[in-house]
Every structure is written in C-alpha cells, then in structure tokens.
Design an enzyme around this catalytic site. Structure first.
Site, PDB file in Angstrom:
ATOM      1  N   HIS C 136       0.869  -1.178   0.000  1.00 52.13           N
ATOM      2  CA  HIS C 136       0.000   0.000   0.000  1.00 52.13           C
ATOM      3  C   HIS C 136       0.911   1.235   0.000  1.00 52.13           C
ATOM      4  O   HIS C 136       2.024   1.193   0.532  1.00 52.13           O
ATOM      5  CB  HIS C 136      -0.837  -0.042   1.286  1.00 52.13           C
ATOM      6  CG  HIS C 136      -1.903   0.996   1.378  1.00 52.13           C
ATOM      7  ND1 HIS C 136      -1.654   2.276   1.800  1.00 52.13           N
ATOM      8  CD2 HIS C 136      -3.226   0.936   1.113  1.00 52.13           C
ATOM      9  CE1 HIS C 136      -2.795   2.955   1.806  1.00 52.13           C
ATOM     10  NE2 HIS C 136      -3.767   2.164   1.391  1.00 52.13           N
ATOM     11  N   ASP C 212       2.886  -4.788   7.553  1.00 53.78           N
ATOM     12  CA  ASP C 212       1.661  -3.995   7.469  1.00 53.78           C
ATOM     13  C   ASP C 212       0.484  -4.897   7.824  1.00 53.78           C
ATOM     14  O   ASP C 212       0.075  -5.750   7.031  1.00 53.78           O
ATOM     15  CB  ASP C 212       1.531  -3.458   6.040  1.00 53.78           C
ATOM     16  CG  ASP C 212       0.300  -2.588   5.863  1.00 53.78           C
ATOM     17  OD1 ASP C 212      -0.577  -2.605   6.756  1.00 53.78           O
ATOM     18  OD2 ASP C 212       0.218  -1.895   4.835  1.00 53.78           O
ATOM     19  N   GLN C 215      -4.633  -4.930   6.931  1.00 50.03           N
ATOM     20  CA  GLN C 215      -5.651  -5.802   6.338  1.00 50.03           C
ATOM     21  C   GLN C 215      -5.625  -7.195   6.944  1.00 50.03           C
ATOM     22  O   GLN C 215      -6.318  -8.091   6.470  1.00 50.03           O
ATOM     23  CB  GLN C 215      -5.423  -5.912   4.811  1.00 50.03           C
ATOM     24  CG  GLN C 215      -5.573  -4.627   4.045  1.00 50.03           C
ATOM     25  CD  GLN C 215      -7.023  -4.158   3.931  1.00 50.03           C
ATOM     26  OE1 GLN C 215      -7.957  -4.886   4.249  1.00 50.03           O
ATOM     27  NE2 GLN C 215      -7.206  -2.932   3.482  1.00 50.03           N
ATOM     28  N   LYS C 238     -10.452   0.006  10.249  1.00 56.37           N
ATOM     29  CA  LYS C 238     -10.640  -1.230   9.484  1.00 56.37           C
ATOM     30  C   LYS C 238     -10.941  -2.408  10.400  1.00 56.37           C
ATOM     31  O   LYS C 238     -11.182  -3.507   9.937  1.00 56.37           O
ATOM     32  CB  LYS C 238      -9.388  -1.544   8.649  1.00 56.37           C
ATOM     33  CG  LYS C 238      -9.116  -0.532   7.535  1.00 56.37           C
ATOM     34  CD  LYS C 238      -8.101  -1.076   6.541  1.00 56.37           C
ATOM     35  CE  LYS C 238      -7.327   0.035   5.858  1.00 56.37           C
ATOM     36  NZ  LYS C 238      -8.037   0.631   4.726  1.00 56.37           N
ATOM     37  N   CYS C 380      -4.816   2.641  -3.581  1.00 63.09           N
ATOM     38  CA  CYS C 380      -3.553   3.116  -3.011  1.00 63.09           C
ATOM     39  C   CYS C 380      -2.449   2.098  -3.197  1.00 63.09           C
ATOM     40  O   CYS C 380      -1.638   1.865  -2.286  1.00 63.09           O
ATOM     41  CB  CYS C 380      -3.712   3.450  -1.531  1.00 63.09           C
ATOM     42  SG  CYS C 380      -4.859   4.778  -1.260  1.00 63.09           S
TER      43      CYS C 380
HETATM   44  C1  LIG Z   1      -2.631  -2.678   3.419  1.00 63.97           C
HETATM   45  C2  LIG Z   1      -2.922  -1.308   3.924  1.00 63.97           C
HETATM   46  N1  LIG Z   1      -1.970  -0.610   4.567  1.00 63.97           N
HETATM   47  C3  LIG Z   1      -2.178   0.622   5.050  1.00 63.97           C
HETATM   48  C4  LIG Z   1      -3.390   1.247   4.901  1.00 63.97           C
HETATM   49  C5  LIG Z   1      -3.533   2.639   5.416  1.00 63.97           C
HETATM   50  O1  LIG Z   1      -4.484   2.745   6.413  1.00 63.97           O
HETATM   51  P1  LIG Z   1      -4.949   4.213   6.845  1.00 63.97           P
HETATM   52  O2  LIG Z   1      -5.539   4.857   5.628  1.00 63.97           O
HETATM   53  O3  LIG Z   1      -5.954   3.985   7.888  1.00 63.97           O
HETATM   54  O4  LIG Z   1      -3.738   4.924   7.316  1.00 63.97           O
HETATM   55  C6  LIG Z   1      -4.427   0.559   4.257  1.00 63.97           C
HETATM   56  C7  LIG Z   1      -5.768   1.162   4.088  1.00 63.97           C
HETATM   57  O5  LIG Z   1      -6.067   1.937   3.216  1.00 63.97           O
HETATM   58  C8  LIG Z   1      -4.183  -0.732   3.737  1.00 63.97           C
HETATM   59  O6  LIG Z   1      -5.131  -1.388   3.081  1.00 63.97           O
END
Ligand SMILES: Cc1ncc(COP(=O)(O)O)c(C=O)c1O
Ligand SMILES: Cc1ncc(COP(=O)(O)O)c(C=O)c1O
Lengths: 422, 158, 422, 158
Positions: C136, C212, C215, C238, C380
């Site tokens: 991401h 990370d 998810q 999430k 993203c």
């Molecule tokens: C795999 C992953 N990492 C990081 C994020 C970032 O999360 P946030 O937007 O809450 O900072 C997301 C969500 O968009 C994600 O799906």
C-alpha cells in the site's frame, strides 16, 4: 505595542446563561462525582450532546472511507468531510475555506506539518525562527527537531513581569527572521497577544507568521483575513469537538510551496517504483484515512459555538475572569500570586496561580477532593516556567458552561487548601 | 436500472466503445500533456497540433472509465479544427455544464459570459450533462478537459 | 516459499452467524438505502453499537485530557487510554503491551513514524530498503520522502501471475537490505504473505522487518511473538474501531533507538530555550493530545472481535470468499478476471476483479444502483496496478457481518452490469 | 477533607516543611544525578558520597510537591550511612510499596525476595504507603528513588 484586539461585546442581557448551557453537556449530569466543578477546559473542553449525536448519526447512517468511493454512501461521507473543512474555514474567516484547511490529528501535528513542510522548504543554516517564551511546546519542539536536521537559529521574544511580550524593539528582534511563531493566547498566562500588529511588523521584515489559535478560536471570534497571519493552528478537543482532530490553515500560496510531510494514500497523484508525485492541496497533506467522524463532530461543535455566538462566549468568560480575579485577591490576599496581565480584558479565561508554600500538584489534589478540577504542572510551556521562575503552576480555565458558582467553589477550596497546609 | 440512463446515454456508450481521434501525434511539432485522476488511476494523454492560433489536430490516448473516455472523445470532436479562442471558450462552457463555472471567478480568472447550455450551443456534449448528478464522476468527465488546458498552456510556452 | 500460516479453524457450527452479527451494527438498519450490501470493509469497516456506546460513555462520564491531570476524572481518562494501549498490545500478542504500542492517527502515520524515527536513524546513502510490489502507498511513500532527504535505494520484490511474492531468490534479494517492509495481506489481491519465514530470512541478513497488518489483524488472529517481525502497523477504522486512530507496534529496543518524530507536548522530558530531551517510550512518540475517545472506542472494538473470536471470523470469511469465487466464475465465466491466488485459503476476504470491457469505475457505479458497495480504483497500490497492467480494479471485501446473500447480490449485479455494457 | 489524610500524613507534611539532608555535596568526590517528572515539572538533584561500598552521605535539592519532597527526605534518612546492598534493597522495597514491584520481573531484573511492608521493616517510609491510592502521585513519590538509582549507577561507572 497596544493590543489591537477589539471584540464588540454584546449587551449584558444577550450574554449566555451558563446554567442553561450546562444542560447541553451530558457530563455535568453523568459524571460519577458531585460536585463536578470543571475548570480545565484549556486542557480539553467537554462536548455538548449535539456533537456526540452528529458523530453517532454519521456512523449510523453514512460511514465509508472518503475520496475514493464511487458509491453513494462513500460520496455522502466525502461530502460531509469536505463540508466540515469548509465550515472550519468559514469559522476562521479563511479566504478560501475549501482549499486552505488541512485536517490533522491535533494542533501539534499541524505545527509539525508546517515546520517540516514549509520550514524545511525555506530555512537554511543561517536563518532565524523567532518564537516567544510563552509558546506551547507544540510551537517549539517541532522547530528544534527540524533544527537538528538542517540547522538554523531559534530565538525567543521575552516576556515582562505582567506576562506581556516585550515588543519595544520588535523591529530589531525581527531582523533576519524568516518565520515568526506566536501564540494568539497563552495557555498559561491568558495573555492575548497583539498578533495583527506583530504580523505587520513581521511582514515588513519579510517574515512569515504562524499563529497558535489553540487557546483563542474556541473563545473569541477569529477572522484570519483581519489578523493577516500566514498560517494558523487549532485543535478540535479544546473547542467542544472530539479528540483526534486539529487543523492547519495556511495561505494557498504557502500550501502550494510546502513539501509533503506524511506520505501515503490520498496525498499522491501517482506512485511508481521510481517515485511519486503529489496530489492537489489540501489533500497533498492528508495522508491516509482522515479523521472523518471527528471532522463531522467538529463541524457540529462549530455550529453549536456559532449559535451561541463567540462574542457572547467572550463576554461571559470575561465577566467570569474578572469576578474570579477579584474574589481570589479578596479571599486569598497575599497567599496567592496570579500570573499574567492584571487587566482581565487583556487576557482570556485562563488563570494560573501559585499558593504560597503549596506546590501546584498539592493544590490540584486537594481541590479535587472538593470536586474542583484544575490543572497543575508546566502546561507544556517549560520555557515559560523557567521565565516565571516556577517549576509549575496551578491553572483554572473557564468556558461557556462555567458559572459564578464554579468560581465560588474554586475560591473556597483554595481557602481550605491554604488552611490545610498552614 | 433507473437513474443510470442519465449518466450512461447512448451517445456516451457509443463514444466509449468507438472513441474518435484516438491515438498519438508526433511531438514535435505536436505537444503532449498527461493527466491523472489520482482518485481512480485514470490517465489520459492529449496531443495537440497547433498552427496559427488554430487547433489543427488532436489525438487522445489513455485509460479510463466510460465517462472520461467518452468525454475525451466528445471533446476532440468539439474542438478539432477550431481557433484557440473557441477551444478555450468550449472548455469554459463545458466546465459550466459540470457546475464548476463559479471557479473561474474564485481563482481570479477573467469572467467570460458563457453561452447558455443547450443542445444548440454545446452540441453532442450535452450528453455529458447527466454527469452533474453524480458528483464523484465529474472528475472523470473533466480529466481530459483539464489536460487539454495544460497542453494549451505548454504549447503557448514552447 | 510455502505459506506457513496455520490458523486453527473452528468446527462449522461454532462459526459466527453473520445475520445475527449484522444486528449489532446500526448502519444496516439506519442507512437511507435498501438494499445496502456493504462490500467495502477493506477500505473501512462499520462499527457495532458497543464501540459507539463506549465512546459516548467516555465523553458522558470521564472526559479530560490525559497524562497531565492530578484530579480523578483526568486520572480515569488516563487509565482508560493506557488500558486501551495494553489491550491492543495483548490483542496483537505483543510481549510488552504497555510499552510498545504507539497510538497514531492511522496506519499511515505509523509508517511515517517508523520511517522517520527508525529509518532516518539507521539508513545511509548506500543502504537498501526492500519493499514489495503489492505494498500500500502507506508503506512506500514515506520511504520515498525519506529517501529524498538522506538518499538510499528502494527495491521491490516482484509478484507472480497468481499475485504471490516471488521469493525463489529471496536470500539474494535481501543482500545488503537494512529494512524489509512487507504487507501481511494485500489490500488488493488478498494474498496472505509468508511473513514468518520472510522475517527469518531477513533476520539472517541482519535486516529489520516492518509488517503492514492493516488488512490482517482485523480478520485473522495475530501473534507478534510468533511472527517474529520487528515492527507492525494497524489502523482502527478497518477493525470496527473509530476513525482517527492507528498504531505502531515496535520492539522496545527499536523504540528506544528511534528519533522522535512529531514534537510537542507529552513527548518531552524537558524543554529549555536551548533544546529538549525526550520522554520515555512510548510517550516519546505521542506528541500532543492523543485520540483518547478513539482509543476507548478501539478497545471496545477489540473486545467485540475477541468475543466473536478471530478464528471464527477467519472461518466465516474464508467460506464467503470460496463461495464468492465459485459463483463469480460460474455466473460470469470469461467475462470476469479475478486477481490474486486461486486458492481461497491463500487469501483474505478481498476479491479484486476486472469485467471485460467495463472500467471498474463503471462497475462500481452500476453496482451502487443495485445497492452493492464496492470500491473501484487503484486502492492506493499504484505500483501493483502497474504490475498487473491495469489502471484500476473493482474490489469486493468481506467482513464478519457479510452473508452469502450479500455475495449473491454482488454476483447478480455484476451479471446485470455485463448486460448493460454489452 | 476526608481521604486526604491517607495521602498527607503528619509525617509527610513535616518532612515537606523541614526536609532532612537538604543541600548539595561537592562533586567529586560525590556524584550527582538529576531527575525530572515530565508530568509536572518537578525536578530533583541527588548527591551521593560513596566510600567502600557504603553510602557515606546523601543530599537532595530541587523543586517538587509535598509528596516528592517528603519522599526524598524520608529516603535520605532511610539510606544514609547504609551499605550499598542495603540501599538497593531499600529501593526495591519502596517500589514494592508503591505497587511497582512487578516491574523488576518485567524488565528482566533479578528477582529479590522482598521483606514484608510494615512499620518494622520500612520504618517511617510507611507514611508514604497512602500514595498508592492516588496513582498519579506515585510518580511524585518515586522520582527521588529513581534518581537515586541513576546516581548509584553513575557512581559505579565512574
Ligand atoms: C494494506 C494497507 N496498509 C495501510 C493502509 C492505510 O491505512 P490508513 O488509511 O488507515 O492509514 C491501508 C488502508 O487503506 C491498507 O489497506
Ligand atoms: C496554546 C496551545 N497550543 C497548542 C496546543 C496543543 O494542542 P494539542 O495537544 O491538541 O495538539 C495546546 C494544548 O495543549 C495549547 O494550549
């Protein structure tokens, strides 16, 4: 420099009725202690039901991630979030509300964003950042962290015995200054600083001005266009909004120039394995999922404040502060020392004080036993503590829900404290 | 699927499936600008061949949804062969149709009296009017137009 | 590299009843559209009443600023906030829950904190950061921003046709790598990566691993001690929590070493006009007023998840995913292309797909008319889009409140979409 | 003002108003360490004069509330003139009294069997036991003790 601050205060009978206002805040009924005399709104205010209801209603009917959804619920969420942005912009009198507000998690992040986004851009090793000795750490430490990375000089405007900035030689002090960081209202002394005039001087010397509105915008009407500053920070939880949200306002031209700060989703235009390009302002500075429900809550808080009227809030706090200062002097005499300006109209509704031979921590502890909540400590303003030559102060702060009877409770509890430690 | 017909008019689906003026032009003499929609990853490349203040030719390439691609295709048919002043006016008219016209004031641009939006004044572009009811998609529709504006600017500068 | 992920799945009859679970989430009753088939939990999940009630109750009975108050209400607020920290630590299986969790505003801030706090500390111009093509942006862009400041190399682990990391020559790829950043579960492909083994390889080469979990932790049981990674990020919204909160977990030794990132109140030990010293971990990284109510809400969300049981959630999502993949293939045949692993147990409850000749934006738009909410776009993850050679995908994602009937709605709506564009 | 008596015992107020072993020692031969409570701005400087594994002398200076200052004063009377091993044990016992003893395990320190907390084993320090009921103040009470530990460490290193 005389303080140019002129707020048209309403007639006495238009001023708010704090007892009625209190009814809107559930904590005054539901907290598990009686009495509950909350005099710590400068640390964090309480929330009216409407703010909590707005957030619940958002979660009950509209929640989805913003900006990237095509379906209706996501679109509604995006609209609510963007409306909150515009609302805050209008509340502050920003010229382009929808472009110039960057939501952050609190005022602190806003200062860090400005230091690393703009400061890093324009500052070099030989430059000067001018702050004041009454700044909150939020407007000091980010500059020090940046200084470690790129080097430059940080200077501080002194304060006088009444807690006013020493500005006689301001033109001299501003020589070579690239950025001036100054608080609108001291969170310790209550001092209301002459920002408009300071900004004029700063601009003459080519300096950019960032003002700390964390203790100002919750309590007095703000008009950024009149103030003339270039950047401004607020924090939601001090203005009846939820925790988890704050904002940086800055002129479009500054936001355009600024480096991105936090990297991630939403702030980019494109990302390849080679590099990235940034999104348009203000999104460029809002990486990741933003505080959506918090923005909705903040907007409801602003509506509440607007309905009551910031002039009324100011008038109410001014009258409470005058009454409190009077009573404190009368009942505690030489046992108490009150910091900051003697004239209540030169200050916000914040009173820091020291009881003779009783440490502020002990003051707060004993007051708590009487149901009176005041803060004790350095209030995140250690350079100011050094300047005042105290390790800490006790601080009572007022907001729209405080009454004269709250002040009476404070004063009686202080009298008891003095007796206890005699 | 009611409601959708406003968005997906016949003519839009036609331009989507059979885009007009698709492709590239050699640069130079043409100029090329690239536009992104960071929202959805759409991208578009607009090629302009300008001679004597006239848009002699235009080609478009890229990836996008039905709205952005049909908007691009419709745009090419609307501006190809026109004097630059008319091209600029077409952009403004289109933005007005997308309910974005108040911007021209906000950003301190010169205010140009728009023509009324109707089939006679905007021709086939009228098919895109339904997009206004779907605010998220407005960015899709405007992407090629904004990129056109960029390309016009870089043509002027070069 | 085989995926070592082994979650003990419960017997079929212990698995949760999504129809009952749905009752706990007010939005499914109160949203203004019917049907409301929410298949976008990978972007942001919905919240059960208990989470909203916990936050309201906090604001109704306990709100005050944390850490700096001597009076009881402030102390209670501090306790709730610190308990939320420990709770999250325990939820993730952190060895020292109360020391190692840093609350941030979202996962994105957590990555930025790690990059600027730790990356800046250990990386020099000749070093290498290894990421994956399925990261991401939150785990890509912060590294690129840091690279602009100090210079180093960023490399990417490739993915194969089934959306699995190409790890044949992993030892080779890890040569000279100082930091490996890798997602536990791809937000686009659903791929569950073999983090434990990857971490072993990385540690052999002396690299530090940041995973990370954005998810992953909402959907499968997490045990940081088993995983062996050095740092880990999550985001509250999430995992049934509120917006405005996320967290970085990192080993104590790493947190101790890290530079401070955001400067301001609470993260300092002392500030003078000359400089500052930092507070103990984890406070050193929490500048300013933290997301207090959000921490309380997140803790309530964790309790809810624990009560249902992460194994049950995993089993439920696995069965939904299998069913969905089956149905999609059956009803849409060659009209649909599903990205990522073919075997549902190698993936989380996320299905990204492409309909022949229909752009994902259009898919999402038409699905919305049928009441089905899916995300369309680059999610993203632009480098991944490039790698998959698509501009965008449509994505349906499942969570504990989704039912087979939600899957049926999705499939029928897709069939209609194909017809519409034929 | 009920409840407060637990916190503000006579003896605490006495040590607050008349701190024992207040002042400084010349360094060297003494060592000095400074402690802060970032919470409230309290600060304390602990001076130790150590000879032959014995704490010959101790002095304390600084600013603080009644709890931190009386704790400091009581501490000096408890450890002055004692062998270092006893000083260390006093620290552990005090921390146990502050309900912080589980930390000694957590941080991988050696676990020492504590003596039971009562007037006989901790002497006047028992007066500080009431602080446990006021968790925010525990940091005030422990500040001088933590600073003592730091000073012991730096004495060992130098
Ligand atoms: C795999 C992953 N990492 C990081 C994020 C970032 O999360 P946030 O937007 O809450 O900072 C997301 C969500 O968009 C994600 O799906
Ligand atoms: C004057 C001033 N500036 C900045 C801040 C920082 O606000 P926050 O903690 O919400 O970031 C505060 C509040 O503590 C303050 O009083």
């Amino acid at each position: 420099m005389a303080n140019e601050l002129v707020v048209e205060l309403p007639d006495n009978d238009k001023v708010l009725d704090a007892q009625t206002v209190k009814q809107d805040f559930p904590i005054f009924k539901e907290v598990g202690q009686d009495p509950f005399v909350y005099l710590d709104s400068a640390a964090s205010a309480q929330r009216p039901s409407k703010v909590l209801e707005a957030m619940d209603s958002y979660y009950h009917t509209t929640h989805a991630n913003v900006h990237r959804g095509v379906y209706r619920v996501a679109e509604q969420a995006t609209n609510l979030y963007e409306e909150a942005r515009s609302h805050l912009g209008r509340f502050l009198g920003a010229p382009k509300p929808e472009l110039e507000i960057v939501f952050t998690k609190n005022a602190t992040e806003a200062f860090n964003l400005f230091a690393h986004g703009y400061g890093r851009k324009i500052l070099g090793p030989n430059d000067v950042v001018l702050l004041t000795k009454m700044e909150h750490h939020a407007n000091i430490v980010p500059w020090m962290i940046l200084r470690e990375q790129i080097g430059f000089e940080i200077r501080f405007i002194d304060i006088d015995a009444e807690g006013q900035l020493v500005l006689d030689n301001i033109e001299q002090q501003l020589k070579g200054v690239k950025i001036l960081g100054v608080t609108m209202a001291s969170n310790v002394l209550g001092t209301l600083n002459p920002i408009k005039q300071l900004t004029e001087y700063a601009h003459q010397e080519g300096a950019i001005v960032i003002a700390d509105g964390a203790q100002y915008s919750p309590h007095l009407p703000t008009n950024l266009q009149v103030l003339g500053v270039d950047a401004y920070c607020i924090t939601g939880h001090k203005m009846l909004g939820p925790t988890g949200i704050g904002a940086l306002w800055a002129r479009t031209s500054i936001l355009e120039e600024m480096y991105p700060f936090l990297g991630g989703g939403e702030m980019i235009r494109n990302v390849t394995t080679e590099g990235f390009t940034t999104n348009d302002i203000p999104h460029k500075f809002e990486a990741g999922t933003p505080p959506i429900a918090e923005a909705v809550g903040l907007s409801a808080a602003l509506t509440y404040l607007e309905e009551i009227g910031l002039e009324n809030i100011r008038a109410h706090e001014l009258s409470l502060t005058s009454y409190a200062m009077e009573q404190l002097h009368e009942r505690l005499g030489s046992e108490i020392k009150i910091f900051g300006p003697e004239n209540p109209s030169a200050r916000s509704g914040v009173i820091s004080f020291e009881l003779k031979d009783v440490h502020p921590h002990d003051v707060s502890q004993i007051l708590d036993q009487e149901g009176v909540c005041v803060r004790a400590g350095h209030h995140c303003a250690k350079p100011l503590m050094t300047s005042l030559n105290v390790p800490a102060t006790a601080r009572a702060s007022f907001y729209l829900y405080n009454t004269e009877s709250d002040v009476d409770s404070l004063v009686s509890a202080l009298v008891k404290t003095v007796e206890f430690f005699r | 699927m009611s409601g959708l017909e406003d968005l997906y008019r016949e003519i839009i689906l036609d331009h989507y499936k059979n885009p007009r003026n698709h492709g590239t032009l050699p640069t130079p003499p043409a100029v090329m600008e690239q536009g992104y929609n960071p929202l959805c990853g759409d991208e578009v490349r607009v090629y302009l061949l300008i001679e004597d203040e006239e848009l002699k030719d235009i080609r478009i390439e890229g990836q996008g949804c039905s709205i952005s691609r049909s908007s691009a295709s419709l745009m090419t048919t609307a501006v190809k062969g026109k004097p630059l002043s008319e091209v600029r006016r077409a952009v403004k008219t289109f933005k007005k149709m997308m309910a974005l016209e108040e911007d021209s004031d906000l950003y301190g641009e010169e205010i140009i009296p728009f023509e009324p939006i109707n089939e006679r004044t905007v021709g086939e572009l009228i098919a895109l009017q339904g997009v206004v009811k779907f605010p998220v998609r407005i960015k899709c529709a405007t992407l090629p137009w904004n990129t056109l504006v960029q390309a016009l600017e870089s043509a002027v500068q070069s």
